[in-house]
Design a protein around this motif. Structure first.
Motif, mmCIF file in Angstrom:
data_model
loop_
_atom_site.group_PDB
_atom_site.id
_atom_site.type_symbol
_atom_site.label_atom_id
_atom_site.label_comp_id
_atom_site.label_asym_id
_atom_site.label_seq_id
_atom_site.Cartn_x
_atom_site.Cartn_y
_atom_site.Cartn_z
ATOM 1 N N THR A 1 2.648 0.386 -14.408
ATOM 2 C CA THR A 1 4.043 0.527 -13.991
ATOM 3 C C THR A 1 4.373 1.986 -13.677
ATOM 4 O O THR A 1 5.038 2.279 -12.677
ATOM 5 N N ILE B 1 2.275 4.391 -12.714
ATOM 6 C CA ILE B 1 1.604 4.763 -11.463
ATOM 7 C C ILE B 1 2.331 4.141 -10.279
ATOM 8 O O ILE B 1 2.562 4.804 -9.257
ATOM 9 N N GLY B 2 2.716 2.877 -10.406
ATOM 10 C CA GLY B 2 3.427 2.191 -9.317
ATOM 11 C C GLY B 2 4.758 2.858 -8.994
ATOM 12 O O GLY B 2 5.086 3.067 -7.822
ATOM 13 N N THR C 1 5.618 5.941 -9.607
ATOM 14 C CA THR C 1 5.338 7.260 -9.025
ATOM 15 C C THR C 1 4.990 7.130 -7.551
ATOM 16 O O THR C 1 5.490 7.901 -6.717
ATOM 17 N N LEU C 2 4.151 6.152 -7.205
ATOM 18 C CA LEU C 2 3.796 5.927 -5.798
ATOM 19 C C LEU C 2 5.017 5.557 -4.957
ATOM 20 O O LEU C 2 5.188 6.058 -3.842
ATOM 21 N N VAL C 3 5.863 4.690 -5.481
ATOM 22 C CA VAL C 3 7.080 4.304 -4.748
ATOM 23 C C VAL C 3 7.967 5.523 -4.544
ATOM 24 O O VAL C 3 8.510 5.735 -3.445
ATOM 25 N N VAL D 1 7.073 8.758 -4.419
ATOM 26 C CA VAL D 1 6.450 9.655 -3.444
ATOM 27 C C VAL D 1 6.586 9.078 -2.029
ATOM 28 O O VAL D 1 6.910 9.817 -1.078
ATOM 29 N N LEU D 2 6.353 7.775 -1.868
ATOM 30 C CA LEU D 2 6.490 7.153 -0.547
ATOM 31 C C LEU D 2 7.926 7.226 -0.040
ATOM 32 O O LEU D 2 8.144 7.441 1.161
ATOM 33 N N CYS D 3 8.893 7.078 -0.913
ATOM 34 C CA CYS D 3 10.302 7.201 -0.498
ATOM 35 C C CYS D 3 10.609 8.614 -0.018
ATOM 36 O O CYS D 3 11.276 8.800 1.010
ATOM 37 N N THR E 1 8.944 9.140 3.381
ATOM 38 C CA THR E 1 9.644 8.384 4.426
ATOM 39 C C THR E 1 10.948 9.069 4.809
ATOM 40 O O THR E 1 11.264 9.208 6.004
#
Length: 162
Positions: free
Chosen positions: A105, A107-108, A110-112, A114-116, A119
Motif C-alpha cells: 500500500t 509503495i502504491g 507513493t507511485l500514485v 509521483v504519477l500525479c 502528470t
C-alpha cells in the motif's frame, strides 16, 4: 457430572483434548487435572463451558504463553473436543500478510503521488511557456514568438492561432 479427558495429540505447543463423562473410554488424565495446573481462571471457564455443551473459542494463558482454545460438543456421542493452539502461531500468517499489505500500500500510494505530480507538471508546462512569453510581451518585447503547441485543447488553440 464429571468429565474426563486425555490429550489426543501433543506436538510442540498444540494440544487437542477429548472430554467424555465415562472415564473408561479415556486415558487417565482429566481435564480438571490439566486445569488445576494452570493459574489462569479462563482455563476453568473453558472447562465449564465445555461441560455445559457450549461451543466457541476463548483466549487463555498457560505456562506464561497465550493460547486460543476452540471447543465444540459432539451432540450424538456426548463428547466435547477442544483444540488448543498458540496465539502467535495462529496469527503468524495474518501478521505477515498485514505487514506485506502495508508495504504494498505504501509503495502504491507513493507511485500514485509521483504519477500525479508528473502528470500535473506535464499538463502545466505549455501554460508556463505561454505565461513566460506573455511576460516578455508585457515588458515590451512584442516580437517574441509564441511557442508551437501540439495540444488540441484551449491552450494549444491560443498558442497556435496567435
Amino acid at each position: 457430572r464429571d468429565l474426563h479427558s486425555f490429550p489426543t495429540r501433543r506436538s510442540s505447543d498444540l494440544a487437542i483434548y477429548v472430554i467424555h463423562p465415562d472415564t473408561t473410554r479415556l486415558f487417565h488424565q482429566t481435564v480438571f487435572e490439566q486445569g488445576e495446573k494452570q493459574r489462569d481462571p479462563s482455563v476453568s471457564q473453558v472447562i465449564k463451558r465445555m461441560m455445559n455443551g457450549e461451543e466457541g473459542y476463548m483466549d487463555i494463558e498457560m505456562d506464561g504463553k497465550e493460547f486460543v482454545v476452540f471447543y465444540k460438543p459432539h451432540e450424538r456421542a456426548g463428547w466435547s473436543a477442544a483444540v488448543v493452539c498458540p496465539k502467535d502461531e495462529l496469527l503468524d500468517d495474518y501478521d505477515r500478510m498485514w505487514f506485506y499489505m502495508l508495504i504494498i500500500t505504501g509503495i502504491g500510494l507513493t507511485l500514485v503521488f509521483v504519477l500525479c505530480i508528473l502528470t500535473v507538471k506535464h499538463q502545466l508546462h505549455p501554460l508556463q511557456e505561454l505565461g513566460a512569453t506573455v511576460q516578455d510581451m508585457a515588458e515590451g518585447h512584442f516580437n517574441t514568438p509564441l511557442p508551437e503547441s501540439k495540444r488540441c485543447d484551449e491552450i494549444g488553440h491560443l498558442q497556435n492561432n496567435s
